[in-house]
Design a protein around this motif. Sequence first.
Motif, PDB file in Angstrom:
ATOM      1  N   MET A   1       0.844  -1.180   0.000  1.00 12.02           N
ATOM      2  CA  MET A   1       0.000   0.000   0.000  1.00 12.02           C
ATOM      3  C   MET A   1       0.890   1.245   0.000  1.00 12.02           C
ATOM      4  O   MET A   1       1.900   1.297   0.681  1.00 12.02           O
ATOM      5  N   SER A   2       0.511   2.250  -0.752  1.00 10.19           N
ATOM      6  CA  SER A   2       1.286   3.487  -0.799  1.00 10.19           C
ATOM      7  C   SER A   2       0.857   4.441   0.317  1.00 10.19           C
ATOM      8  O   SER A   2      -0.213   4.281   0.902  1.00 10.19           O
ATOM      9  N   ARG A   3       1.716   5.411   0.574  1.00 13.07           N
ATOM     10  CA  ARG A   3       1.392   6.391   1.605  1.00 13.07           C
ATOM     11  C   ARG A   3       0.144   7.162   1.228  1.00 13.07           C
ATOM     12  O   ARG A   3      -0.149   7.369   0.060  1.00 13.07           O
ATOM     13  N   GLN A   4      -0.563   7.593   2.253  1.00 17.62           N
ATOM     14  CA  GLN A   4      -1.748   8.425   2.090  1.00 17.62           C
ATOM     15  C   GLN A   4      -1.608   9.620   3.017  1.00 17.62           C
ATOM     16  O   GLN A   4      -0.887   9.560   4.008  1.00 17.62           O
ATOM     17  N   TYR A   5      -2.331  10.702   2.682  1.00 17.06           N
ATOM     18  CA  TYR A   5      -2.260  11.889   3.535  1.00 17.06           C
ATOM     19  C   TYR A   5      -3.607  12.597   3.590  1.00 17.06           C
ATOM     20  O   TYR A   5      -4.491  12.369   2.774  1.00 17.06           O
ATOM     21  N   ILE A   6      -3.707  13.467   4.580  1.00 17.77           N
ATOM     22  CA  ILE A   6      -4.818  14.413   4.709  1.00 17.77           C
ATOM     23  C   ILE A   6      -4.187  15.729   5.149  1.00 17.77           C
ATOM     24  O   ILE A   6      -3.247  15.739   5.949  1.00 17.77           O
ATOM     25  N   ASP A   7      -4.661  16.826   4.597  1.00 19.66           N
ATOM     26  CA  ASP A   7      -4.028  18.129   4.807  1.00 19.66           C
ATOM     27  C   ASP A   7      -5.081  19.155   5.187  1.00 19.66           C
ATOM     28  O   ASP A   7      -5.964  19.480   4.393  1.00 19.66           O
ATOM     29  N   CYS A   8      -5.017  19.664   6.408  1.00 18.70           N
ATOM     30  CA  CYS A   8      -5.997  20.646   6.888  1.00 18.70           C
ATOM     31  C   CYS A   8      -5.986  21.936   6.062  1.00 18.70           C
ATOM     32  O   CYS A   8      -6.993  22.636   6.026  1.00 18.70           O
ATOM     33  N   ARG A   9      -4.868  22.243   5.431  1.00 19.56           N
ATOM     34  CA  ARG A   9      -4.803  23.475   4.641  1.00 19.56           C
ATOM     35  C   ARG A   9      -5.795  23.472   3.489  1.00 19.56           C
ATOM     36  O   ARG A   9      -6.153  24.519   2.970  1.00 19.56           O
ATOM     37  N   GLU A  10      -6.258  22.304   3.093  1.00 19.41           N
ATOM     38  CA  GLU A  10      -7.174  22.190   1.960  1.00 19.41           C
ATOM     39  C   GLU A  10      -8.637  22.379   2.350  1.00 19.41           C
ATOM     40  O   GLU A  10      -9.501  22.382   1.474  1.00 19.41           O
ATOM     41  N   TYR A  11      -8.911  22.545   3.638  1.00 20.14           N
ATOM     42  CA  TYR A  11     -10.292  22.641   4.105  1.00 20.14           C
ATOM     43  C   TYR A  11     -10.489  23.908   4.929  1.00 20.14           C
ATOM     44  O   TYR A  11      -9.646  24.259   5.748  1.00 20.14           O
ATOM     45  N   PRO A  12     -11.597  24.597   4.724  1.00 17.79           N
ATOM     46  CA  PRO A  12     -11.829  25.851   5.455  1.00 17.79           C
ATOM     47  C   PRO A  12     -11.975  25.615   6.954  1.00 17.79           C
ATOM     48  O   PRO A  12     -12.578  24.630   7.374  1.00 17.79           O
ATOM     49  N   SER A  13     -11.393  26.508   7.719  1.00 11.54           N
ATOM     50  CA  SER A  13     -11.590  26.491   9.171  1.00 11.54           C
ATOM     51  C   SER A  13     -11.319  27.889   9.700  1.00 11.54           C
ATOM     52  O   SER A  13     -10.605  28.674   9.067  1.00 11.54           O
ATOM     53  N   THR A  14     -11.872  28.189  10.841  1.00 12.24           N
ATOM     54  CA  THR A  14     -11.674  29.505  11.431  1.00 12.24           C
ATOM     55  C   THR A  14     -10.259  29.675  11.974  1.00 12.24           C
ATOM     56  O   THR A  14      -9.801  30.795  12.156  1.00 12.24           O
ATOM     57  N   MET A  15      -9.552  28.578  12.206  1.00 11.90           N
ATOM     58  CA  MET A  15      -8.203  28.675  12.776  1.00 11.90           C
ATOM     59  C   MET A  15      -7.095  28.587  11.726  1.00 11.90           C
ATOM     60  O   MET A  15      -5.922  28.689  12.068  1.00 11.90           O
ATOM     61  N   ASN A  16      -7.458  28.377  10.440  1.00 15.06           N
ATOM     62  CA  ASN A  16      -6.460  28.263   9.377  1.00 15.06           C
ATOM     63  C   ASN A  16      -5.372  27.257   9.734  1.00 15.06           C
ATOM     64  O   ASN A  16      -4.182  27.543   9.645  1.00 15.06           O
ATOM     65  N   CYS A  17      -5.773  26.079  10.121  1.00 15.34           N
ATOM     66  CA  CYS A  17      -4.868  25.015  10.528  1.00 15.34           C
ATOM     67  C   CYS A  17      -3.947  24.629   9.375  1.00 15.34           C
ATOM     68  O   CYS A  17      -4.377  24.506   8.231  1.00 15.34           O
ATOM     69  N   SER A  18      -2.672  24.430   9.672  1.00 15.81           N
ATOM     70  CA  SER A  18      -1.695  24.082   8.639  1.00 15.81           C
ATOM     71  C   SER A  18      -1.124  22.676   8.819  1.00 15.81           C
ATOM     72  O   SER A  18      -0.101  22.336   8.222  1.00 15.81           O
TER      73      SER A  18
ATOM     74  N   ASP B   1       1.475   5.087   6.270  1.00 15.00           N
ATOM     75  CA  ASP B   1       1.561   3.987   5.316  1.00 15.00           C
ATOM     76  C   ASP B   1       0.287   3.162   5.252  1.00 15.00           C
ATOM     77  O   ASP B   1       0.094   2.406   4.316  1.00 15.00           O
ATOM     78  N   SER B   2      -0.597   3.311   6.252  1.00 13.80           N
ATOM     79  CA  SER B   2      -1.847   2.552   6.214  1.00 13.80           C
ATOM     80  C   SER B   2      -3.023   3.480   6.473  1.00 13.80           C
ATOM     81  O   SER B   2      -2.896   4.478   7.191  1.00 13.80           O
ATOM     82  N   GLU B   3      -4.157   3.124   5.899  1.00 16.55           N
ATOM     83  CA  GLU B   3      -5.364   3.927   6.078  1.00 16.55           C
ATOM     84  C   GLU B   3      -5.794   3.946   7.539  1.00 16.55           C
ATOM     85  O   GLU B   3      -6.226   4.981   8.060  1.00 16.55           O
ATOM     86  N   GLY B   4      -5.675   2.820   8.215  1.00 21.83           N
ATOM     87  CA  GLY B   4      -6.064   2.751   9.621  1.00 21.83           C
ATOM     88  C   GLY B   4      -5.243   3.678  10.500  1.00 21.83           C
ATOM     89  O   GLY B   4      -5.779   4.363  11.376  1.00 21.83           O
ATOM     90  N   GLU B   5      -3.934   3.683  10.276  1.00 25.50           N
ATOM     91  CA  GLU B   5      -3.054   4.549  11.055  1.00 25.50           C
ATOM     92  C   GLU B   5      -3.361   6.019  10.777  1.00 25.50           C
ATOM     93  O   GLU B   5      -3.414   6.844  11.694  1.00 25.50           O
TER      94      GLU B   5
END
Length: 73
Positions: free
Chosen positions: A1-18, A24-28
């Motif tokens: 399985m390849s690495r996966q990511y999620i990035d708060c910068r791509e989603y609106p929030s009042t705190m502008n989280c970066s 390496d796993s979806e569960g982790e």
Amino acid sequence: MSRQYIDCREYPSTMNCSVALCADSEGELLDAAVQHAVAVHGHTDTPELRKQLATMFKAGTPPVQVEPAKTPA
């Protein structure tokens, strides 16, 4: 399985989280994303939150720079 990511910068929030998370796993990645969403953004750990976060995962690693999401007016 390849690495996966999620990035708060791509989603609106009042705190502008970066924060960007990757693993390496979806569960982790899901466990880390839920912990972040609860501790930093004040969400509640629910099956719905976990399902929503999992749909936001992308293959690879987060880019160095991302156009910040616009906060809703």
